[in-house]
Design a protein around this motif. Structure first.
Motif, PDB file in Angstrom:
ATOM      1  N   GLU A 138       0.818  -1.229   0.000  1.00 30.81           N
ATOM      2  CA  GLU A 138       0.000   0.000   0.000  1.00 30.81           C
ATOM      3  C   GLU A 138       0.848   1.274   0.000  1.00 30.81           C
ATOM      4  O   GLU A 138       0.361   2.353   0.324  1.00 30.81           O
ATOM      5  N   LYS A 139       2.123   1.127  -0.362  1.00 37.70           N
ATOM      6  CA  LYS A 139       3.002   2.300  -0.484  1.00 37.70           C
ATOM      7  C   LYS A 139       3.633   2.323  -1.885  1.00 37.70           C
ATOM      8  O   LYS A 139       4.197   1.318  -2.322  1.00 37.70           O
ATOM      9  N   PRO A 140       3.566   3.460  -2.581  1.00 39.88           N
ATOM     10  CA  PRO A 140       4.233   3.554  -3.890  1.00 39.88           C
ATOM     11  C   PRO A 140       5.734   3.780  -3.684  1.00 39.88           C
ATOM     12  O   PRO A 140       6.248   4.891  -3.851  1.00 39.88           O
ATOM     13  N   VAL A 141       6.438   2.720  -3.274  1.00 40.77           N
ATOM     14  CA  VAL A 141       7.832   2.879  -2.822  1.00 40.77           C
ATOM     15  C   VAL A 141       8.760   3.429  -3.900  1.00 40.77           C
ATOM     16  O   VAL A 141       9.702   4.164  -3.591  1.00 40.77           O
ATOM     17  N   VAL A 142       8.484   3.101  -5.178  1.00 42.95           N
ATOM     18  CA  VAL A 142       9.347   3.606  -6.258  1.00 42.95           C
ATOM     19  C   VAL A 142       9.340   5.141  -6.260  1.00 42.95           C
ATOM     20  O   VAL A 142      10.382   5.785  -6.363  1.00 42.95           O
ATOM     21  N   ASP A 143       8.159   5.717  -6.095  1.00 40.75           N
ATOM     22  CA  ASP A 143       8.033   7.181  -6.068  1.00 40.75           C
ATOM     23  C   ASP A 143       8.644   7.756  -4.784  1.00 40.75           C
ATOM     24  O   ASP A 143       9.274   8.816  -4.812  1.00 40.75           O
ATOM     25  N   ASN A 338      -6.482  -7.433  -3.279  1.00 42.04           N
ATOM     26  CA  ASN A 338      -5.877  -6.455  -2.356  1.00 42.04           C
ATOM     27  C   ASN A 338      -5.815  -5.069  -2.981  1.00 42.04           C
ATOM     28  O   ASN A 338      -5.560  -4.953  -4.180  1.00 42.04           O
ATOM     29  N   VAL A 339      -5.997  -4.047  -2.147  1.00 38.77           N
ATOM     30  CA  VAL A 339      -5.775  -2.686  -2.634  1.00 38.77           C
ATOM     31  C   VAL A 339      -4.272  -2.413  -2.596  1.00 38.77           C
ATOM     32  O   VAL A 339      -3.512  -3.154  -1.976  1.00 38.77           O
ATOM     33  N   GLY A 340      -3.837  -1.358  -3.259  1.00 33.73           N
ATOM     34  CA  GLY A 340      -2.421  -1.015  -3.226  1.00 33.73           C
ATOM     35  C   GLY A 340      -1.812  -0.905  -4.608  1.00 33.73           C
ATOM     36  O   GLY A 340      -2.528  -0.803  -5.609  1.00 33.73           O
ATOM     37  N   PHE A 341      -0.489  -0.978  -4.665  1.00 39.63           N
ATOM     38  CA  PHE A 341       0.243  -0.677  -5.888  1.00 39.63           C
ATOM     39  C   PHE A 341       0.996  -1.914  -6.361  1.00 39.63           C
ATOM     40  O   PHE A 341       2.058  -2.237  -5.842  1.00 39.63           O
ATOM     41  N   ARG A 342       0.432  -2.603  -7.343  1.00 42.61           N
ATOM     42  CA  ARG A 342       1.002  -3.867  -7.821  1.00 42.61           C
ATOM     43  C   ARG A 342       2.434  -3.683  -8.350  1.00 42.61           C
ATOM     44  O   ARG A 342       3.290  -4.546  -8.140  1.00 42.61           O
ATOM     45  N   LEU A 362       3.425   0.682 -25.061  1.00 41.60           N
ATOM     46  CA  LEU A 362       2.226   0.496 -24.231  1.00 41.60           C
ATOM     47  C   LEU A 362       2.428   1.148 -22.862  1.00 41.60           C
ATOM     48  O   LEU A 362       3.310   0.762 -22.101  1.00 41.60           O
ATOM     49  N   LYS A 363       1.572   2.128 -22.556  1.00 47.16           N
ATOM     50  CA  LYS A 363       1.694   2.839 -21.280  1.00 47.16           C
ATOM     51  C   LYS A 363       0.750   2.214 -20.251  1.00 47.16           C
ATOM     52  O   LYS A 363      -0.440   2.024 -20.514  1.00 47.16           O
ATOM     53  N   ILE A 364       1.288   1.889 -19.094  1.00 44.62           N
ATOM     54  CA  ILE A 364       0.532   1.220 -18.041  1.00 44.62           C
ATOM     55  C   ILE A 364       0.085   2.248 -17.001  1.00 44.62           C
ATOM     56  O   ILE A 364       0.910   2.986 -16.463  1.00 44.62           O
ATOM     57  N   PHE A 365      -1.220   2.259 -16.724  1.00 41.05           N
ATOM     58  CA  PHE A 365      -1.782   3.158 -15.707  1.00 41.05           C
ATOM     59  C   PHE A 365      -2.173   2.309 -14.498  1.00 41.05           C
ATOM     60  O   PHE A 365      -3.217   1.655 -14.513  1.00 41.05           O
ATOM     61  N   PRO A 366      -1.347   2.281 -13.442  1.00 31.75           N
ATOM     62  CA  PRO A 366      -1.641   1.395 -12.309  1.00 31.75           C
ATOM     63  C   PRO A 366      -2.722   1.983 -11.402  1.00 31.75           C
ATOM     64  O   PRO A 366      -2.643   3.144 -11.012  1.00 31.75           O
ATOM     65  N   PHE A 367      -3.749   1.183 -11.090  1.00 29.26           N
ATOM     66  CA  PHE A 367      -4.803   1.688 -10.183  1.00 29.26           C
ATOM     67  C   PHE A 367      -4.492   1.280  -8.744  1.00 29.26           C
ATOM     68  O   PHE A 367      -3.744   0.339  -8.488  1.00 29.26           O
ATOM     69  N   GLY A 387     -12.047   4.977   4.756  1.00 29.84           N
ATOM     70  CA  GLY A 387     -10.789   5.149   5.491  1.00 29.84           C
ATOM     71  C   GLY A 387      -9.606   4.642   4.688  1.00 29.84           C
ATOM     72  O   GLY A 387      -8.558   5.294   4.597  1.00 29.84           O
ATOM     73  N   ARG A 388      -9.780   3.459   4.046  1.00 30.77           N
ATOM     74  CA  ARG A 388      -8.704   2.875   3.234  1.00 30.77           C
ATOM     75  C   ARG A 388      -8.434   3.738   2.002  1.00 30.77           C
ATOM     76  O   ARG A 388      -7.276   3.922   1.587  1.00 30.77           O
ATOM     77  N   ILE A 389      -9.509   4.255   1.418  1.00 31.26           N
ATOM     78  CA  ILE A 389      -9.379   5.125   0.239  1.00 31.26           C
ATOM     79  C   ILE A 389      -8.581   6.383   0.593  1.00 31.26           C
ATOM     80  O   ILE A 389      -7.674   6.793  -0.126  1.00 31.26           O
ATOM     81  N   ARG A 390      -8.911   6.965   1.760  1.00 31.56           N
ATOM     82  CA  ARG A 390      -8.227   8.184   2.198  1.00 31.56           C
ATOM     83  C   ARG A 390      -6.721   7.921   2.399  1.00 31.56           C
ATOM     84  O   ARG A 390      -5.874   8.701   1.986  1.00 31.56           O
ATOM     85  N   ASP A 391      -6.404   6.774   3.015  1.00 33.40           N
ATOM     86  CA  ASP A 391      -4.999   6.420   3.247  1.00 33.40           C
ATOM     87  C   ASP A 391      -4.224   6.296   1.936  1.00 33.40           C
ATOM     88  O   ASP A 391      -3.100   6.786   1.808  1.00 33.40           O
ATOM     89  N   LEU A 392      -4.825   5.604   0.961  1.00 28.34           N
ATOM     90  CA  LEU A 392      -4.160   5.400  -0.332  1.00 28.34           C
ATOM     91  C   LEU A 392      -3.994   6.721  -1.082  1.00 28.34           C
ATOM     92  O   LEU A 392      -2.954   6.984  -1.678  1.00 28.34           O
ATOM     93  N   LYS A 393      -5.036   7.543  -1.028  1.00 27.28           N
ATOM     94  CA  LYS A 393      -4.960   8.854  -1.685  1.00 27.28           C
ATOM     95  C   LYS A 393      -3.837   9.692  -1.069  1.00 27.28           C
ATOM     96  O   LYS A 393      -3.067  10.355  -1.774  1.00 27.28           O
TER      97      LYS A 393
END
Length: 434
Positions: A138-143, A338-342, A362-367, A387-393
């Motif tokens: 649930e963390k975009p660690v690359v960014d 699972n929610v988060g960043f594949r 091909l450009k990938i848009f990760p949800f 609550g989960r949506i707010r955390d991810l946002k």
């Protein structure tokens, strides 16, 4: 511009440095393997190799970006401040980890090429991933790593003018079932009626009857509401229409039905529209092509974006097929369970084909999340989901990334398993745009 010296400029090096510098940090990047050219350069510069040339900004390189193909790597997970990271570099390096190799490993989906156990739908599962096992899904660690690199660069090159990207939000809507009861064939309507009757779902029987005979509006017909929210909050919305032939997994209205075709044409006027390739297109290029042509025939415009139904894709075959068909954008990168960043990033990126060692168009848009994940898999209430949506946002906003959500038109119906979920979509939009 930042100049990068490396002993060998490989497609992998170009690919990941461009992603981190130009797409995340908005810093133009160039490459050299000539020491004299690097020494003569006056602007910011970075060496990516085994030993530093002098007192420059140096990142000790892991071998991954200089290899070809896929091998089973041993990954030793550690912490960079509070952030999980791997490929440690040692004392001479300006940053403690080779984030370029680590980012490449995650974004190329290297681990999905390795042997793994698939789920019942033939999908790679979250539980198999490094991000899940080490609790950073649930963390975009690359960014996050890129921003930590930026801090180090600002210290080394304080006079360089750094730009900052803007946070973006994209709402995507999958149309698996445009209508609950309307415009279905006689066989399906009668079959559904008797099935409900047999299982004593009397409310469904009444609703089906009322909708078919125009006493009530079809509960899944929530398109006006979605467009109204889109207009009010000025958000970018993309609809993905399932137009495959009927199967156990593809139960939408037939694409030959006039009302369905008109609905698709109408959506084209107000929002972006993409293809929702059916269940069996995962490894079937012929079927994929047929459905793409079908959508183009309806919209009279090229179909350039898609998302796989059931999120069924297999690397690299599905993405190779999409590339061959000149699909430019894919929105399937995420997990159903699972929610988060594949891919551990909230920045759209180009698919790197490890079979051919090339960056594809091909450009990938990760949800970041899907409604059925919250409701069916995680068994959350709408309030818990918020609550989960707010955390991810917040995670995405912290790195000025692109927050992409996946909902279905039926979620707004307040009907059957979506009872009580109608207001969640608009509440989510408020959070995403605040």
């Amino acid at each position: 511009m930042i100049l990068v010296y490396t002993h060998k400029i490989t497609p992998r090096v170009r690919y990941i440095f461009k992603h981190i510098f130009t797409r995340i940090l908005l810093i133009p990047v160039d490459f050299t393997s000539k020491v004299e050219e690097f020494v003569a350069h006056n602007g910011p510069k970075l060496s990516y190799t085994k030993t530093p040339l002098g007192g420059e900004f140096f990142v000790k390189s892991n071998d991954l970006l200089f290899e070809q193909g896929v091998s089973d790597l041993e990954i030793n997970m550690q912490k960079w401040d509070n952030v999980p990271c791997f490929f440690i570099t040692g004392p001479k390096s300006s940053i403690p980890f080779d984030i370029f190799a680590a980012s490449f490993y995650l974004i190329s989906r290297y681990e999905e090429y390795l042997p793994h156990v698939k789920d019942i739908h033939g999908r790679y599962t979250a539980a198999e991933s490094l991000a899940y096992k080490h609790e950073f899904l649930e963390k975009p660690v690359v960014d996050i790593w890129a921003y930590k690199l930026l801090d180090a660069l600002k210290e080394k090159f304080p006079v360089y003018t750094y730009k900052e990207r803007a946070y973006e939000f994209i709402s995507t809507i999958d149309i698996d079932n445009a209508f609950a009861y309307k415009h279905k064939s006689l066989v399906r309507s009668v079959g559904g009626f008797f099935n409900d009757l047999f299982k004593f779902r009397l409310l469904n029987v009444w609703n089906r009857f009322a909708v078919v005979f125009n006493i009530k509006k079809d509960p899944f017909n929530t398109f006006e509401k979605i467009l109204e929210i889109k207009k009010r909050y000025k958000i970018r919305t993309v609809f993905f229409f399932l137009i495959g032939d009927y199967t156990t997994f593809d139960t939408n209205v037939s694409a030959s039905k006039n009302k369905y075709r008109l609905l698709i044409k109408e959506m084209v006027d107000y929002a972006r529209v993409g293809l929702h390739p059916s269940y069996f297109t995962m490894q079937n290029a012929t079927l994929l092509k047929k459905e793409k042509e079908r959508l183009q025939d309806i919209t009279n415009m090229p179909a350039i974006r898609s998302r796989q139904h059931y999120l069924r894709f297999s690397l690299p075959e599905t993405y190779q097929n999409l590339t061959d068909l000149e699909i430019e954008e894919d929105y399937s990168m995420g997990y159903a369970s699972n929610v988060g960043f594949r891919a551990s990033t909230c920045t759209p990126f180009y698919f790197y084909d490890l079979d051919f060692e090339i960056q594809t168009p091909l450009k990938i848009f990760p949800f970041a999340l899907m409604d059925t994940t919250l409701n069916d898999y995680m068994k959350l209430t709408p309030k818990q989901s918020l609550g989960r949506i707010r955390d991810l946002k917040n995670e995405v906003k912290a790195v000025n990334g692109t927050f992409i959500t996946l909902f279905h038109n039926e979620t707004l119906s307040d009907y059957l398993r979506w009872k009580g979920w109608k207001r969640l979509y608009e509440s989510m939009i408020k959070i995403a745009t605040s």
